[in-house]
Design a protein around this motif. Sequence first.
Motif, PDB file in Angstrom:
ATOM      1  N   ALA A  70       0.828  -1.205   0.000  1.00 22.08           N
ATOM      2  CA  ALA A  70       0.000   0.000   0.000  1.00 22.08           C
ATOM      3  C   ALA A  70       0.863   1.256   0.000  1.00 22.08           C
ATOM      4  O   ALA A  70       0.585   2.224  -0.731  1.00 22.08           O
ATOM      5  N   MET A  71       1.916   1.263   0.808  1.00 21.06           N
ATOM      6  CA  MET A  71       2.826   2.410   0.831  1.00 21.06           C
ATOM      7  C   MET A  71       3.462   2.622  -0.539  1.00 21.06           C
ATOM      8  O   MET A  71       3.567   3.756  -1.027  1.00 21.06           O
ATOM      9  N   GLN A  72       3.879   1.535  -1.166  1.00 19.64           N
ATOM     10  CA  GLN A  72       4.492   1.652  -2.488  1.00 19.64           C
ATOM     11  C   GLN A  72       3.505   2.214  -3.508  1.00 19.64           C
ATOM     12  O   GLN A  72       3.881   3.004  -4.381  1.00 19.64           O
ATOM     13  N   HIS A  73       2.238   1.804  -3.403  1.00 18.10           N
ATOM     14  CA  HIS A  73       1.203   2.322  -4.299  1.00 18.10           C
ATOM     15  C   HIS A  73       1.048   3.829  -4.131  1.00 18.10           C
ATOM     16  O   HIS A  73       0.998   4.580  -5.126  1.00 18.10           O
ATOM     17  N   VAL A  74       0.986   4.273  -2.893  1.00 14.91           N
ATOM     18  CA  VAL A  74       0.824   5.704  -2.629  1.00 14.91           C
ATOM     19  C   VAL A  74       2.045   6.483  -3.100  1.00 14.91           C
ATOM     20  O   VAL A  74       1.926   7.573  -3.685  1.00 14.91           O
ATOM     21  N   GLU A  75       3.213   5.934  -2.870  1.00 12.15           N
ATOM     22  CA  GLU A  75       4.446   6.622  -3.278  1.00 12.15           C
ATOM     23  C   GLU A  75       4.534   6.756  -4.792  1.00 12.15           C
ATOM     24  O   GLU A  75       5.005   7.778  -5.320  1.00 12.15           O
ATOM     25  N   ARG A  76       4.043   5.747  -5.517  1.00 13.78           N
ATOM     26  CA  ARG A  76       4.018   5.866  -6.982  1.00 13.78           C
ATOM     27  C   ARG A  76       3.031   6.940  -7.421  1.00 13.78           C
ATOM     28  O   ARG A  76       3.275   7.684  -8.381  1.00 13.78           O
ATOM     29  N   ARG A  77       1.900   7.008  -6.717  1.00 11.68           N
ATOM     30  CA  ARG A  77       0.867   7.983  -7.083  1.00 11.68           C
ATOM     31  C   ARG A  77       1.287   9.422  -6.755  1.00 11.68           C
ATOM     32  O   ARG A  77       0.966  10.350  -7.503  1.00 11.68           O
ATOM     33  N   THR A  78       1.975   9.585  -5.634  1.00 13.45           N
ATOM     34  CA  THR A  78       2.316  10.942  -5.168  1.00 13.45           C
ATOM     35  C   THR A  78       3.710  11.378  -5.560  1.00 13.45           C
ATOM     36  O   THR A  78       4.027  12.570  -5.507  1.00 13.45           O
ATOM     37  N   GLY A  79       4.557  10.437  -5.919  1.00 12.22           N
ATOM     38  CA  GLY A  79       5.929  10.779  -6.276  1.00 12.22           C
ATOM     39  C   GLY A  79       6.804  11.127  -5.097  1.00 12.22           C
ATOM     40  O   GLY A  79       7.849  11.775  -5.256  1.00 12.22           O
ATOM     41  N   ARG A  80       6.406  10.710  -3.889  1.00 10.05           N
ATOM     42  CA  ARG A  80       7.228  10.987  -2.698  1.00 10.05           C
ATOM     43  C   ARG A  80       7.126   9.838  -1.719  1.00 10.05           C
ATOM     44  O   ARG A  80       6.165   9.058  -1.737  1.00 10.05           O
ATOM     45  N   ALA A  81       8.131   9.710  -0.846  1.00 13.61           N
ATOM     46  CA  ALA A  81       8.099   8.702   0.207  1.00 13.61           C
ATOM     47  C   ALA A  81       7.115   9.129   1.288  1.00 13.61           C
ATOM     48  O   ALA A  81       6.951  10.322   1.557  1.00 13.61           O
ATOM     49  N   ILE A  82       6.428   8.159   1.892  1.00 13.70           N
ATOM     50  CA  ILE A  82       5.500   8.478   2.974  1.00 13.70           C
ATOM     51  C   ILE A  82       5.886   7.701   4.231  1.00 13.70           C
ATOM     52  O   ILE A  82       6.612   6.693   4.169  1.00 13.70           O
ATOM     53  N   LEU A  83       5.390   8.147   5.345  1.00  9.91           N
ATOM     54  CA  LEU A  83       5.606   7.483   6.622  1.00  9.91           C
ATOM     55  C   LEU A  83       4.438   6.542   6.919  1.00  9.91           C
ATOM     56  O   LEU A  83       3.317   6.768   6.421  1.00  9.91           O
ATOM     57  N   PRO A  84       4.638   5.498   7.721  1.00  4.00           N
ATOM     58  CA  PRO A  84       3.544   4.577   8.035  1.00  4.00           C
ATOM     59  C   PRO A  84       2.297   5.271   8.571  1.00  4.00           C
ATOM     60  O   PRO A  84       1.168   4.886   8.231  1.00  4.00           O
ATOM     61  N   ALA A  85       2.488   6.296   9.398  1.00  2.77           N
ATOM     62  CA  ALA A  85       1.333   6.990   9.988  1.00  2.77           C
ATOM     63  C   ALA A  85       0.447   7.623   8.931  1.00  2.77           C
ATOM     64  O   ALA A  85      -0.766   7.802   9.148  1.00  2.77           O
ATOM     65  N   GLU A  86       1.015   7.971   7.771  1.00  2.00           N
ATOM     66  CA  GLU A  86       0.236   8.614   6.718  1.00  2.00           C
ATOM     67  C   GLU A  86      -0.785   7.667   6.090  1.00  2.00           C
ATOM     68  O   GLU A  86      -1.726   8.122   5.417  1.00  2.00           O
ATOM     69  N   LEU A  87      -0.609   6.358   6.283  1.00  2.00           N
ATOM     70  CA  LEU A  87      -1.588   5.402   5.762  1.00  2.00           C
ATOM     71  C   LEU A  87      -2.964   5.607   6.386  1.00  2.00           C
ATOM     72  O   LEU A  87      -3.973   5.160   5.834  1.00  2.00           O
ATOM     73  N   MET A  88      -3.004   6.271   7.539  1.00  2.00           N
ATOM     74  CA  MET A  88      -4.272   6.480   8.237  1.00  2.00           C
ATOM     75  C   MET A  88      -4.900   7.836   7.909  1.00  2.00           C
ATOM     76  O   MET A  88      -6.001   8.138   8.368  1.00  2.00           O
ATOM     77  N   GLU A  89      -4.234   8.659   7.113  1.00  2.00           N
ATOM     78  CA  GLU A  89      -4.765   9.977   6.790  1.00  2.00           C
ATOM     79  C   GLU A  89      -5.872   9.866   5.741  1.00  2.00           C
ATOM     80  O   GLU A  89      -5.810   9.024   4.841  1.00  2.00           O
TER      81      GLU A  89
END
Length: 405
Positions: free
Chosen positions: A102-121
């Motif tokens: 899921a993190m990898q999916h979001v990072e591909r969509r946003t073009g940036r690295a995310i933190l685990p806590a951001e999965l809950m935003e």
Amino acid sequence: MVPPLEPADSATATLANQRSILLRNRSSGLKHAAPWCDRNAGDEPLRLLKACPRYAPTDLISLPRAAERLGLGELWIKDETQRLGIGSFKGLGGAYAVLKLAMQHVERRTGRAILPAELMEPGVRAMLSELTFSCASDGNHGRSVSAGARLIGARAVVYLHQGVSDERAAHISRLGAQFERVSGDYHDSVEAAAKAASQAGWIAVPDTVGPGEDATACTLVVQGYSILTDEIVAATTGQQKPFTHVLVQAGVGGLAASVFGHGWARGLFGPDTHLWVVEPERSACLYESARAKMPVRLPTGPATNMSMLECQSPSLLAWPIIEDLTTGYITVSDEEAADAVRLLNEGMSGDPRVCVGESGAAGLAGLLRAAKEKDRKTLGLDQCAKVLLFATEGPTDVSVWSGNK
């Protein structure tokens, strides 16, 4: 490269219902590299799974009276029956793979690295609500994948073969997942899940890998199990005597490959430690693969009460590590597993009680089987032995659970 699966010959099929101990000499070391064999392999899974509200280390329990009864120096059991509210070590693997993918999916969509806590935003969860994760399962892996998907607001579809009870299916449904029934055995459900994911554009999270299949998600599943070994290392810090025997029950072999490979990297055991795989005698695909010196696929046979271990072929991701490091393979009967359930549930000789299912008690059943050998010295089972077992899961089919009998 791992060879493809070969059908077991007719002689192999006749070995059902025979009790066996197959000893092997370990190779000179770990020849095959795998991500979970890295010393720090558990760090990333732990970072993500701490986002789960129910994450906590599970207990490593000493069974001194049982050790004395069996003529051993020490006996320890890692109790996974409370893991993440799922009640199985499987809670670590599927959930971690879902969160990482899921993190990898979001990072591909946003073009940036995310933190685990951001999965809950909310914004990220809106992105993740578009995803569907799928897998095949005998029960517990499906619960783990379903729990991970539910945590981030994604969808899960779990493929269950006809031998999976309605009780186990209900556990998955309660986590908000959809399940689909498949005719045949576990590997038929694996093939159905892979086909459905490919056709629908879902994200497959298998816990086994066959010939020619992408191992990326399955590697994450096995890497998630590294946390379990790291917890044992932390719990035994300061103990002078290392484990002399480690027994891990196996279906396709993911947990055994993780414990043996990551344990090797973390120094949990040394070159003289006996590393034994325990399987149901009715479904001993790793034993037969070791005997054939290559991965084999067994024909479907009679069901076993160790249903979470009922697999007809090894994971080709796990097999090279198991082949490198395993020194013994033990098969146990349904009756021996049921006896081990009752011994742990009652508390052996006054030791702490551990409420396990038949698959979860298979390691103890294997130890009891080995302890009956006339020449125990060959196996090193004496008062100098320090043995590690795993209570891999609690009861899943309570209506037919051996602890009720």
